[in-house]
Write a protein that holds these residues in place. Sequence first.
Motif, PDB file in Angstrom:
ATOM      1  N   GLU A   1     147.871  24.173   6.476  1.00 26.87           N
ATOM      2  CA  GLU A   1     147.759  25.537   7.009  1.00 26.87           C
ATOM      3  C   GLU A   1     148.574  25.691   8.289  1.00 26.87           C
ATOM      4  OE1 GLU A   1     143.546  27.598   5.994  1.00 26.87           O
ATOM      5  OE2 GLU A   1     143.475  25.922   7.396  1.00 26.87           O
ATOM      6  N   GLN A   2     148.464  24.716   9.148  1.00 24.99           N
ATOM      7  CA  GLN A   2     149.184  24.739  10.423  1.00 24.99           C
ATOM      8  C   GLN A   2     150.700  24.758  10.183  1.00 24.99           C
ATOM      9  OE1 GLN A   2     148.096  21.415  12.869  1.00 24.99           O
ATOM     10  NE2 GLN A   2     147.443  22.753  14.533  1.00 24.99           N
ATOM     11  N   ALA A   3     151.146  23.935   9.258  1.00 26.72           N
ATOM     12  CA  ALA A   3     152.589  23.851   8.962  1.00 26.72           C
ATOM     13  C   ALA A   3     153.110  25.142   8.349  1.00 26.72           C
ATOM     14  CB  ALA A   3     152.857  22.679   8.026  1.00 26.72           C
ATOM     15  N   LEU A   4     152.252  25.874   7.644  1.00 31.69           N
ATOM     16  CA  LEU A   4     152.670  27.104   6.971  1.00 31.69           C
ATOM     17  C   LEU A   4     152.619  28.334   7.871  1.00 31.69           C
ATOM     18  CD1 LEU A   4     151.021  26.606   3.475  1.00 31.69           C
ATOM     19  CD2 LEU A   4     153.414  26.270   4.101  1.00 31.69           C
ATOM     20  N   GLN A   5     152.038  28.195   9.065  1.00 29.29           N
ATOM     21  CA  GLN A   5     151.982  29.339   9.974  1.00 29.29           C
ATOM     22  C   GLN A   5     153.386  29.702  10.430  1.00 29.29           C
ATOM     23  OE1 GLN A   5     149.153  28.561  13.095  1.00 29.29           O
ATOM     24  NE2 GLN A   5     147.439  28.527  11.680  1.00 29.29           N
ATOM     25  N   PRO A   6     153.696  31.004  10.485  1.00 26.49           N
ATOM     26  CA  PRO A   6     155.041  31.464  10.823  1.00 26.49           C
ATOM     27  C   PRO A   6     155.595  30.914  12.141  1.00 26.49           C
ATOM     28  CG  PRO A   6     153.667  33.318  10.144  1.00 26.49           C
ATOM     29  CD  PRO A   6     152.783  32.109  10.222  1.00 26.49           C
TER      30      PRO A   6
END
Length: 141
Positions: A132-137
Amino acid sequence: MGMVAQMIGGKMSMVPDLSFPMIDVRDVAKLHVQALTKKDINGKRFIAARKQTTHFLEIASILKENGYKKASTKKAPLFMLKLIALFDPEVKALLTSVGKHPTVDISDTEATFDWDPIPLKKSVLDMARSVEQALQPDNQA
């Protein structure tokens, strides 16, 4: 991590009947550090994995039970996977493993190292948070 990303993103509407030997990368690191200081193991090989293989359905269930509502716990029928495999090379590559549940013997690893694997639930949820963290813009280049 790619599969977990697909699960939490709702891109995997069904879960294949697959299981695999899983280990948390932090457990791998711990075993490596212990191997550097352990006597009389030079040149020996050890299997770093959990005793029980991990089924995709287990991972999906953990995710769903912990707030990841898009994670599906529906089992994909084999005929559907075969149909999808005609168009998707990743699914085609997985077909040979569907329905198989490999086992690993980690008795040497357990006997040699002081190691208790991170619980599966913790590994899965930590991985999901990391994805989730890696996918945050704001984290993308």
